[in-house]
Design a protein around this motif. Structure first.
Motif, short mmCIF file in Angstrom:
data_model
loop_
_atom_site.label_atom_id
_atom_site.label_comp_id
_atom_site.label_asym_id
_atom_site.label_seq_id
_atom_site.Cartn_x
_atom_site.Cartn_y
_atom_site.Cartn_z
N ALA A 1 -63.52 37.77 73.12
CA ALA A 1 -62.57 38.78 73.61
C ALA A 1 -61.14 38.24 73.66
CB ALA A 1 -62.97 39.26 75.00
N PHE A 2 -61.00 36.91 73.57
CA PHE A 2 -59.68 36.28 73.66
C PHE A 2 -59.22 35.69 72.33
CE2 PHE A 2 -61.04 36.53 78.00
CZ PHE A 2 -59.88 36.82 78.70
N ARG A 3 -59.95 35.96 71.24
CA ARG A 3 -59.49 35.48 69.94
C ARG A 3 -58.09 36.05 69.67
NH1 ARG A 3 -62.90 31.85 70.05
NH2 ARG A 3 -64.87 31.98 68.97
N PRO A 4 -57.21 35.30 69.02
CA PRO A 4 -55.85 35.79 68.80
C PRO A 4 -55.75 37.17 68.17
CG PRO A 4 -55.99 33.46 68.27
CD PRO A 4 -57.40 33.94 68.55
N GLY A 5 -56.70 37.54 67.33
CA GLY A 5 -56.67 38.85 66.70
C GLY A 5 -57.44 39.94 67.43
N ALA A 6 -58.11 39.58 68.52
CA ALA A 6 -58.92 40.55 69.26
C ALA A 6 -58.03 41.57 69.96
CB ALA A 6 -59.80 39.84 70.29
N PRO A 7 -58.51 42.82 70.09
CA PRO A 7 -57.70 43.84 70.76
C PRO A 7 -57.25 43.43 72.16
CG PRO A 7 -59.58 44.86 69.67
CD PRO A 7 -59.76 43.36 69.56
N GLY A 8 -58.12 42.77 72.91
CA GLY A 8 -57.77 42.39 74.27
C GLY A 8 -56.71 41.31 74.37
N ALA A 9 -56.51 40.55 73.30
CA ALA A 9 -55.52 39.48 73.33
C ALA A 9 -54.11 39.99 73.01
CB ALA A 9 -55.91 38.39 72.33
N GLN A 10 -54.01 41.23 72.57
CA GLN A 10 -52.70 41.77 72.17
C GLN A 10 -51.85 42.13 73.39
OE1 GLN A 10 -52.33 41.26 68.91
NE2 GLN A 10 -54.47 40.62 69.16
N LEU A 11 -50.53 42.08 73.19
CA LEU A 11 -49.63 42.55 74.25
C LEU A 11 -49.88 44.03 74.47
CD1 LEU A 11 -46.26 40.83 73.25
CD2 LEU A 11 -47.99 40.04 74.88
N ILE A 12 -49.72 44.47 75.72
CA ILE A 12 -49.92 45.89 76.01
C ILE A 12 -48.87 46.71 75.25
CG2 ILE A 12 -51.08 45.53 78.22
CD1 ILE A 12 -48.38 46.16 79.59
N PRO A 13 -49.21 47.94 74.85
CA PRO A 13 -48.29 48.75 74.03
C PRO A 13 -46.91 48.93 74.67
CG PRO A 13 -50.46 49.78 74.12
CD PRO A 13 -50.49 48.61 75.07
N GLU A 14 -46.85 49.00 75.99
CA GLU A 14 -45.56 49.19 76.66
C GLU A 14 -44.57 48.07 76.37
OE1 GLU A 14 -48.71 50.99 79.47
OE2 GLU A 14 -48.57 49.34 78.01
N MET A 15 -45.09 46.88 76.04
CA MET A 15 -44.22 45.73 75.78
C MET A 15 -43.87 45.57 74.30
SD MET A 15 -43.64 44.43 78.77
CE MET A 15 -44.34 44.52 80.42
N ALA A 16 -44.37 46.46 73.45
CA ALA A 16 -44.12 46.37 72.01
C ALA A 16 -42.63 46.32 71.73
CB ALA A 16 -44.75 47.55 71.28
N GLY A 17 -42.23 45.39 70.88
CA GLY A 17 -40.85 45.28 70.45
C GLY A 17 -39.93 44.58 71.42
N LEU A 18 -40.44 44.09 72.54
CA LEU A 18 -39.58 43.46 73.54
C LEU A 18 -39.56 41.94 73.45
CD1 LEU A 18 -40.40 45.70 76.65
CD2 LEU A 18 -38.47 45.87 75.06
#
Length: 194
Positions: free
Chosen positions: A85-102
């Motif tokens: 669940a914590f692999r770099p490409g896993a969905p859970g490891a991604q930044l939350i959408p609210e932080m996109a582009g910041l």
């Protein structure tokens, strides 16, 4: 007095930590939502970027082979057992959408401190950064660990008190009280932006 060079260190604003359906969602999802911290942190990160201050996000990830993960605490053992669940490409490891582009940059690590085991402190120093403004979740875990670590490394550290939260208010308040003594002091977002 010399001009201080600042950076925002944004810790663990990732799905596994923030979102109700993330790995830590049962513990942190509801308190994070109730606190309103995501909206405040988004506004703070955006304003910092607009002011030319770098905003460096850290993600807790576990690459194949476990990277520098050491299973020496209950927390690290739990993450190690759920490492897919914590692999770099896993969905859970991604930044939350609210932080996109910041993000000015995103740095991965396998330690509780966002500055451990990843060369980030050296990179910040090479850019002339001497002051860190810290946001993130949870106050008593990665925020406190990173703030203390950064202070020990010689950075001037301010935790942005309205851009951090924990699983419960008592723990959060106790952690902020600790940080007030062990760093250069906690500041609210408006003060940090000044």
């Amino acid at each position: 007095m010399a001009e201080r060079s600042r950076a925002v260190l944004a810790l663990h604003w990732q799905v596994n930590v923030i979102s109700p359906d993330g790995f830590f969602g049962g513990l942190l999802g509801e308190p994070v939502a109730r606190s309103g911290v995501v909206g405040r942190a988004v506004r703070f990160h955006r304003a910092a970027r607009e002011a030319g201050v770098p905003v460096v996000f850290t993600r807790f990830t576990v690459p194949e082979g476990e990277g520098q993960l050491v299973r020496n605490t209950g927390f690290m053992r739990a993450v190690g057992e759920a490492q897919e669940a914590f692999r770099p490409g896993a969905p859970g490891a991604q930044l939350i959408p609210e932080m996109a582009g910041l993000a000015s940059a995103v740095v991965d690590n396998q330690k509780l401190s966002g500055l451990a085991g990843n060369g980030l402190a050296e990179s910040l120093r090479a850019q002339g950064v001497d002051t860190l403004l810290i946001t993130g979740v949870a106050t008593n875990l990665t925020v406190e660990q990173t703030a203390r670590h950064a202070t020990d490394l010689g950075f001037t550290v301010h935790v942005v008190s309205d851009c951090v939260t924990a699983a419960d208010e008592t723990t959060h308040a106790a952690s902020l009280a600790n940080l007030e003594l062990t760093t250069a002091g906690c500041v609210a977002a408006p003060e940090a932006l000044r």
